[in-house]
Design a protein around this motif. Structure first.
Motif, short mmCIF file in Angstrom:
data_model
loop_
_atom_site.label_atom_id
_atom_site.label_comp_id
_atom_site.label_asym_id
_atom_site.label_seq_id
_atom_site.Cartn_x
_atom_site.Cartn_y
_atom_site.Cartn_z
N ALA A 74 -22.92 0.92 -5.11
CA ALA A 74 -22.47 2.24 -5.56
C ALA A 74 -23.66 3.14 -5.88
O ALA A 74 -23.65 4.33 -5.56
CB ALA A 74 -21.57 2.10 -6.79
N LEU A 75 -24.71 2.57 -6.50
CA LEU A 75 -25.90 3.36 -6.82
C LEU A 75 -26.59 3.85 -5.55
O LEU A 75 -27.01 5.00 -5.45
CB LEU A 75 -26.88 2.53 -7.66
CG LEU A 75 -26.34 1.89 -8.94
CD1 LEU A 75 -27.48 1.23 -9.71
CD2 LEU A 75 -25.65 2.91 -9.83
N LEU A 76 -26.70 2.94 -4.57
CA LEU A 76 -27.33 3.31 -3.30
C LEU A 76 -26.50 4.35 -2.55
O LEU A 76 -27.05 5.27 -1.93
CB LEU A 76 -27.52 2.07 -2.43
CG LEU A 76 -28.52 1.02 -2.94
CD1 LEU A 76 -28.53 -0.18 -2.02
CD2 LEU A 76 -29.92 1.62 -3.04
N SER A 80 -27.67 8.03 -1.17
CA SER A 80 -27.53 8.42 0.23
C SER A 80 -26.76 9.73 0.36
O SER A 80 -27.17 10.63 1.10
CB SER A 80 -26.81 7.31 1.01
OG SER A 80 -26.56 7.70 2.33
N HIS A 81 -25.66 9.86 -0.39
CA HIS A 81 -24.88 11.10 -0.35
C HIS A 81 -25.70 12.27 -0.88
O HIS A 81 -25.60 13.39 -0.35
CB HIS A 81 -23.60 10.93 -1.19
CG HIS A 81 -22.57 10.09 -0.52
ND1 HIS A 81 -21.22 10.31 -0.65
CD2 HIS A 81 -22.67 9.02 0.31
CE1 HIS A 81 -20.54 9.41 0.05
NE2 HIS A 81 -21.42 8.60 0.63
N LEU A 94 -18.68 5.21 -9.46
CA LEU A 94 -20.06 5.23 -9.95
C LEU A 94 -20.16 4.62 -11.35
O LEU A 94 -21.12 3.88 -11.65
CB LEU A 94 -20.59 6.66 -9.96
CG LEU A 94 -20.74 7.33 -8.59
CD1 LEU A 94 -21.20 8.77 -8.74
CD2 LEU A 94 -21.73 6.56 -7.71
N LEU A 95 -19.21 4.92 -12.20
CA LEU A 95 -19.20 4.33 -13.54
C LEU A 95 -19.10 2.81 -13.46
O LEU A 95 -19.83 2.09 -14.13
CB LEU A 95 -18.03 4.89 -14.34
CG LEU A 95 -18.22 6.28 -14.96
CD1 LEU A 95 -16.88 6.87 -15.36
CD2 LEU A 95 -19.16 6.21 -16.16
N LYS A 96 -18.20 2.35 -12.63
CA LYS A 96 -18.01 0.91 -12.47
C LYS A 96 -19.28 0.27 -11.93
O LYS A 96 -19.73 -0.78 -12.41
CB LYS A 96 -16.83 0.64 -11.54
CG LYS A 96 -16.54 -0.84 -11.35
CD LYS A 96 -15.38 -1.05 -10.38
CE LYS A 96 -15.13 -2.55 -10.16
NZ LYS A 96 -14.08 -2.77 -9.13
N GLY A 97 -19.89 0.90 -10.91
CA GLY A 97 -21.12 0.36 -10.33
C GLY A 97 -22.25 0.31 -11.33
O GLY A 97 -22.98 -0.69 -11.42
N PHE A 98 -22.43 1.39 -12.11
CA PHE A 98 -23.49 1.45 -13.13
C PHE A 98 -23.31 0.33 -14.14
O PHE A 98 -24.27 -0.38 -14.47
CB PHE A 98 -23.45 2.82 -13.81
CG PHE A 98 -24.62 3.11 -14.70
CD1 PHE A 98 -25.72 3.79 -14.23
CD2 PHE A 98 -24.62 2.69 -16.03
CE1 PHE A 98 -26.80 4.06 -15.06
CE2 PHE A 98 -25.69 2.96 -16.86
CZ PHE A 98 -26.78 3.64 -16.38
N ARG A 99 -22.11 0.16 -14.63
CA ARG A 99 -21.84 -0.86 -15.64
C ARG A 99 -22.06 -2.27 -15.08
O ARG A 99 -22.70 -3.11 -15.71
CB ARG A 99 -20.41 -0.72 -16.16
CG ARG A 99 -20.20 0.49 -17.05
CD ARG A 99 -18.73 0.76 -17.30
NE ARG A 99 -18.53 1.91 -18.18
CZ ARG A 99 -17.45 2.67 -18.16
NH1 ARG A 99 -16.45 2.41 -17.31
NH2 ARG A 99 -17.34 3.69 -18.99
N ALA A 119 -32.67 4.82 -8.37
CA ALA A 119 -31.26 4.94 -7.95
C ALA A 119 -30.34 5.06 -9.16
O ALA A 119 -29.42 5.89 -9.19
CB ALA A 119 -30.88 3.73 -7.09
N ALA A 120 -30.59 4.23 -10.19
CA ALA A 120 -29.75 4.26 -11.40
C ALA A 120 -29.91 5.57 -12.17
O ALA A 120 -28.94 6.11 -12.70
CB ALA A 120 -30.09 3.07 -12.29
N ASN A 121 -31.13 6.09 -12.22
CA ASN A 121 -31.39 7.32 -12.96
C ASN A 121 -30.65 8.51 -12.34
O ASN A 121 -30.14 9.38 -13.05
CB ASN A 121 -32.90 7.59 -13.01
CG ASN A 121 -33.28 8.53 -14.13
OD1 ASN A 121 -32.45 8.92 -14.94
ND2 ASN A 121 -34.54 8.90 -14.18
#
Length: 767
Positions: A74-76, A80-81, A94-99, A119-121
């Protein structure tokens, strides 16, 4: 015996996590040897044939999925987008991926490299923007603290700048959310005062600064906050006092001797913190690494405060009780236990143990053995002190003991824990000399299956290059899939550069170079435009215009505008087609140019089109572009003149146009370059105007202040249309320019496709 490390590491790594989809192998076919682009295979993988004994064959080779950590996709995807100016993925995703990503990192103790931090930032900044109708919620304080705590585990060779900026951003966001009036405190926060809560989140920030090259900033922050920290009764005292050690360690790591010593003194006098064992170790090791023996010994002999009276009394009681034992086996066991006690509870090192060995030998005639040393190394491992374990292994060799299987197995264990993979590999090689025991498997799995460790970039490169030379593309794909996903941007670029260098190495076969390029495109979509152009040029030099133009086509198709061809890139590609003609590839590239609205058609681009169409035997199209140049505001360049004269050389009716143009150039009274002068001489030779060509060469020194060179005579000679004219020109050249012709004769001559003798010269042309 050849090491099996590579095979095991690549074949046995666990890859059960969710994986990023690989491009299908068929997405990048290798063009066949003909000019036409054919074939459907990206990599040179031999086709299996059905045989009578087909049932004995191994099952088809399958590719391993990349070892992608949960949430990282999700971060990647957001990055890319963002690059392509597309709508970001759903906020909920994105929230789910970050967590998931930071929970996985935090609870598995895996470091976060700079590429992952970047990527996370980006996702963090996006999620921090207030939202209205979109579903998904927001990052909680708990989410932010989890992300912050993972930054305490950074790769040792990584640039910490991104992590430090991310840590500060997380800290400020935590403060902001805590200050919100409608926020409900968590269970852990309910017993903390507002002041203590602020300090509670500052403690990890100080640690992150201390560990990542900002020890002075961490020291200043700690000293500034110390009056408040020391009074915060609702924060664990041990946690507060423990802040001093990482700051001292950071100052030592940054080679700040004066700052370190002054800080230790401040710690003792103003904060009342004792000279602990950890501080003792840091200072002693600091001077040892510097090679300052005098200061090292002074630091080593400095007493540790406070001495542990309980530990000392227990130790003394154990030592006294040994004398009452009568069974020799029991005595030996008690002595080993005494040694382990000294390591585990009293923090004694090899120097102290050496003295103990002498004492126990005199008392009980018990000499140090591998059994004893293995027990001590095991104690150091249990203590999670890899440095002490390594010092104890050095003592083994100092005592003249012969290491056994258990010794090397334990050595792998603590070296893997310390992320010393090279050292672990050395131990693994030594362990191969012994018959393996079932007890070794957990240790070997931690190393060979290495679920939590990524190979060093240089190791990845070495493995991949070896596999490429053996045409084992599946193994290369597995290696890159398993390891590049965990590397930071700099390491990825270094690995990518190694593949680019492989493509540029003329000693590698064209087929293998194409395979390497296919892997670059698959695993390193962010390879620089300059590197792509170099690879394209390399295929032109190999006389594979079809491959070169496919590389160009991939640039044109790239989703990121930064990697798409510029006007200069189009020019280089068209020049390559002039060097290596291919009409079908030229049509493909020209169609791309027509549809590319970002490219302005300059004289240089038109020159390149003239070069390519002339080389591909379509002179009429080349002449059309000369007309475009003539009508343009920019007008022709000297290169345009050389190119059009060379086009007239191949045009059936080019002599009249060439003579007319030459007359216009002469009337303009401009300085004529040697290359233009030579090109016009070539036109005269190609259209059998031999006498005019001779006269032009006779006057060359007067006109351009330079006598004809061997290349000048070769151009005219090669352009002449029959052997009689060539013989006439050769005789004249020997008479008028004997030394120049003599030099030219050293160049090889052979008959061309039409049976005419030609000098084998290189006649490049540039737009």
């Amino acid at each position: 015996m050849r090491s099996q490390l590579t095979r095991h590491v690549l074949r046995r790594l666990l890859v059960h996590q969710a994986a990023l989809p690989l491009r299908p192998l068929q997405s990048l076919p290798r063009p066949a040897a003909s000019r036409n682009v054919v074939g459907k295979r990206a990599l040179r993988i031999s086709q299996q044939r059905r045989t009578f004994l087909n049932f004995l064959q191994k099952p088809p080779r399958t590719l391993k999925a990349p070892d992608v950590e949960p949430g990282y996709e999700a971060l990647l995807r957001y990055g890319s987008h963002d690059k392509e100016n597309l709508r970001p993925p759903p906020r909920e995703e994105l929230l789910k991926g970050f967590r998931e990503f930071f929970k996985y990192k935090r609870f598995n103790g895996r470091p976060v490299n700079s590429f992952q931090v970047q990527a996370a930032n980006k996702v963090f900044r996006h999620l921090s923007i207030p939202f209205t109708s979109e579903k998904g919620g927001f990052l909680s304080v708990a989410d932010l603290r989890t992300a912050r705590d993972t930054l305490l585990i950074l790769p040792s060779k990584d640039d910490p700048a991104d992590a430090l900026n991310f840590a500060k951003a997380l800290y400020h966001e935590i403060r902001k959310q805590i200050a919100a009036p409608d926020r409900k405190a968590s269970a852990a926060e309910k017993n903390l005062s507002p002041e203590a809560l602020q300090l509670f989140d500052m403690i990890p920030l100080i640690r992150i600064f201390a560990q990542n090259g900002r020890a002075v900033e961490a020291r200043d922050l700690l000293l500034e906050q110390w009056p408040y920290l020391s009074q915060a009764s609702d924060i664990d005292v041990g946690r507060i006092k423990g802040l001093w050690t990482p700051v001292i360690r950071g100052l030592a790591r940054e080679d700040r001797e004066e700052d370190m010593l002054a800080f230790i003194e401040t710690m003792r006098t103003e904060a009342g913190i004792s000279y602990t064992q950890s501080v003792h170790e840091i200072v002693t090791r600091f001077y040892a690494q510097r090679g300052d023996v005098t200061k090292m010994m002074a630091a080593f002999e400095k007493p540790i405060e406070p001495n542990d009276p309980l530990g000392n009394s227990l130790y003394q009681n154990m030592a006294n009780s040994i004398e009452s034992l009568s069974n020799p086996n029991h005595v030996e066991q008690a002595v080993v236990l005494l040694y382990q006690f000294a390591v585990l509870l009293m923090g004694k090192g090899p120097e102290y143990l050496e003295q103990m060995f002498q004492v126990q030998y005199k008392k009980y005639n018990i000499e140090p053995s591998m059994k004893i040393m293995n027990a001590l190394i095991e104690a150091a491992i249990e203590k999670k002190d890899a440095y002490l374990a390594e010092r104890l292994t050095t003592l083994v060799f100092k005592l003249g003991l012969e290491p056994d299987r258990q010794f090397y197995s334990q050595q792998i264990d603590y070296r893997v824990t310390a992320n010393d993979l090279d050292g672990a590999f050395t131990s693994y090689r030594s362990l191969q000399n012994f018959k393996s025991d079932n007890e070794d498997w957990p240790v070997l799995n931690s190393f060979l299956e290495e679920q939590h460790v990524t190979l060093e970039p240089d190791t990845v490169v070495s493995i991949c290059m070896a596999f490429l030379k053996n045409d084992e593309q599946y193994e290369v794909i597995d290696t890159l899939s398993l390891h590049t996903i965990h590397l930071n941007l700099e390491d990825r670029q270094n690995i990518c550069q190694a593949f680019v260098d492989y493509c540029l190495d003329k000693s590698n076969s064209t087929a293998r170079v194409w395979d390497a390029y296919a892997l670059i495109r698959q695993f390193f979509p962010d390879v620089k435009l300059e590197s792509r152009v170099l690879i394209m040029n390399a295929f032109f030099e190999r006389k594979r215009a079809d491959m070169a133009c496919q590389v160009f086509g991939h640039m044109r198709q790239h989703s990121n505008p930064n990697y798409r061809p510029t006007a200069e890139t189009y020019t280089r590609c068209l020049e390559g087609l002039g060097h290596c003609p291919d009409a079908e590839s030229l049509r493909m590239v020209h169609n791309m140019l027509k549809m590319d609205t970002t490219i302005r058609l300059t004289t240089t681009v038109y020159n390149a089109l003239m070069i390519a169409y002339t080389a591909c035997d379509d002179v009429s199209r080349a002449l059309d572009y000369w007309k475009e140049i003539s009508r343009s505001q920019e007008g022709p360049s000297y290169q345009s003149l050389e190119i059009i004269f060379r086009a007239y050389e191949f045009s059936p009716y080019g002599i009249e146009a060439a003579q007319s143009l030459w007359g216009k150039v002469r009337k303009m009274e401009i300085e004529i370059p040697v290359n233009v002068y030579t090109a016009y001489a070539g036109v005269l030779g190609a259209h059998s105007q031999l006498e005019q060509a001779k006269e032009l060469l006779e006057n060359m020194e007067t006109e351009v202040h330079q006598r004809p060179q061997p290349i000048t005579l070769a151009v005219v000679y090669n352009a002449l249309g029959n052997d009689d004219l060539k013989g006439d020109f050769e005789a004249w050249s020997k008479d008028y320019f004997p030394h120049i012709w003599s030099s030219l004769e050293k160049t090889r001559r052979k008959r061309d496709a039409e049976g005419l003798m030609t000098f084998q010269i290189s006649r490049p042309w540039k737009a």
